[in-house]
Design an enzyme around this catalytic site. Structure first.
Site, PDB file in Angstrom:
ATOM      1  N   GLN A  16     -64.748 -29.568 -11.494  1.00 37.64           N
ATOM      2  CA  GLN A  16     -63.658 -29.765 -12.462  1.00 37.64           C
ATOM      3  C   GLN A  16     -64.167 -30.361 -13.770  1.00 37.64           C
ATOM      4  OE1 GLN A  16     -60.909 -32.962 -11.796  1.00 37.64           O
ATOM      5  NE2 GLN A  16     -59.263 -32.013 -12.949  1.00 37.64           N
ATOM      6  N   ILE A  39     -74.277 -26.370  -6.394  1.00 38.33           N
ATOM      7  CA  ILE A  39     -74.539 -25.829  -5.062  1.00 38.33           C
ATOM      8  C   ILE A  39     -73.785 -24.517  -4.857  1.00 38.33           C
ATOM      9  CG2 ILE A  39     -72.705 -27.093  -3.822  1.00 38.33           C
ATOM     10  CD1 ILE A  39     -75.012 -27.663  -1.701  1.00 38.33           C
ATOM     11  N   TYR A 147     -65.407 -42.351   0.315  1.00 41.72           N
ATOM     12  CA  TYR A 147     -65.622 -42.009  -1.098  1.00 41.72           C
ATOM     13  C   TYR A 147     -65.762 -43.289  -1.934  1.00 41.72           C
ATOM     14  CZ  TYR A 147     -64.483 -40.165  -5.769  1.00 41.72           C
ATOM     15  OH  TYR A 147     -64.494 -39.838  -7.100  1.00 41.72           O
TER      16      TYR A 147
END
Ligand code: AKB
Length: 326
Positions: A16, A39, A147
């Protein structure tokens, strides 16, 4: 003396933020000085990079080294990461990509004596113990998500490389990023992007957080400006390095729906919270970004109303042209 950035590599260049960062850096430094890596392969994405591209898995240090040497890279914007919701589904992968990937990038940058590295962080570093309003720059960081844990570690690691090895590493704590070019993937704040696509296309959206969920957000042009401005600042001005708070706007899910309704009056939003609500509940309402303003002149350009107006305008145009792929 702050060294010049001449050959810039972007990891996560099809993501993004990465996909739009490529365009901004291409305009600023010239296409031949930018290398996009990811990737995924560019054919899987709609973005037209117009710069050289290399496949790169950041968990493989040798591959980073080879590419860095081949293109004589002196600066890295390290944008590849697994976001909060995906990270909670697969915490081992989140650790591997976010921690080992970041460590590999920093190590190669250290070995190659690079000019500068950008390692973004996130509001996910905060936790229930952190003050939720006007969250300070230097505060309690005890995140509950993998995260968040990887992002705190990334900040600490970046600061360590600055102090221990003299590597110039910088980064800011991004809030939810709203954009109309490349969709976010696997984040908690993704609802603030999906809502626009669904409003324009179907005039209806089922939001996965409660309507009173208030989070800090930022429009993509400001997100890119933050990265570029921070990286362009003279090193001697910085007291912090990684993990600058950056504020732009803050709104509840319901306030966002009301704002969209001003442009699409028959838009209807429903609320069905899922597990992502739990992550959002540990993140701040608003952020104190005075350190970023003081140390490198951070100032956002978009607020809720100007962002929403632009998002609806761009997506409606694309929808009319039959090009709103979602
Ligand atoms: C996420 O929701 O995981 C990200 C973030 C706030 O870092 N957008």
């Amino acid at each position: 003396m702050t060294k010049k950035m001449e050959k810039i590599m972007i990891t996560g260049a099809l993501g993004q933020i990465g996909s739009e960062l490529v365009s901004v850096l291409r305009e600023k430094y010239g296409g031949k000085n930018i290398l996009a890596t990811d990737i995924k392969s560019p054919s899987q994405s709609t973005s037209s990079l117009s710069v050289p591209f290399e496949y790169l898995d950041v968990t493989h240090k040798d591959s980073i080294e080879n590419i860095v040497k081949k293109y004589r890279i002196d600066t890295i914007y390290h944008m590849s990461a697994i976001l909060s919701a995906t990270g909670e589904k697969n915490p081992h992968q989140a650790w591997d990509v976010n921690i080992n990937g970041t460590y590999n990038i920093l190590e190669v940058a250290r070995q190659e004596e690079m000019t500068r590295v950008f390692v973004p962080s996130s509001i996910a570093v905060f936790s229930p113990e952190t003050p939720r309003n006007h969250t300070p720059q230097d505060t309690v960081l005890k995140p509950r998500t993998m995260y968040g844990i990887t992002k705190v570690t990334g900040e600490l690691l970046s600061e360590y490389y600055v102090c221990r090895f003299g590597l110039d590493v910088r980064g800011c704590r991004y809030p939810g990023i709203i954009s109309h070019q490349t969709l976010p993937g696997g984040g908690t704040t993704d609802y603030a992007v999906e809502i626009f696509y669904e409003a324009v296309k179907n005039k209806h959206y089922t939001c996965f957080v409660r309507k009173d969920t208030r989070l800090p957000m930022m429009y993509m042009p400001d997100c890119l400006k933050a990265a570029v401005d921070l990286m362009e600042t003279d090193f001697s001005r910085l007291k912090h390095h990684a993990g600058f708070n950056v504020n732009a706007m803050s709104f509840s899910a319901e306030e966002l729906a009301v704002e969209i309704k001003k442009h699409i009056p028959d838009f209807v939003c429903e609320y069905k919270p899922d597990e992502r609500q739990n992550f959002a509940d540990t993140w701040p309402n608003t952020i104190d970004d005075s350190a970023a303003r003081r140390e490198w002149g951070w100032k956002p350009r978009y607020n809720l109303s100007s962002m929403a107006e632009d998002m609806v305008k761009v997506l409606s145009q694309r929808h009319q042209e039959g090009k709103l792929n979602y």
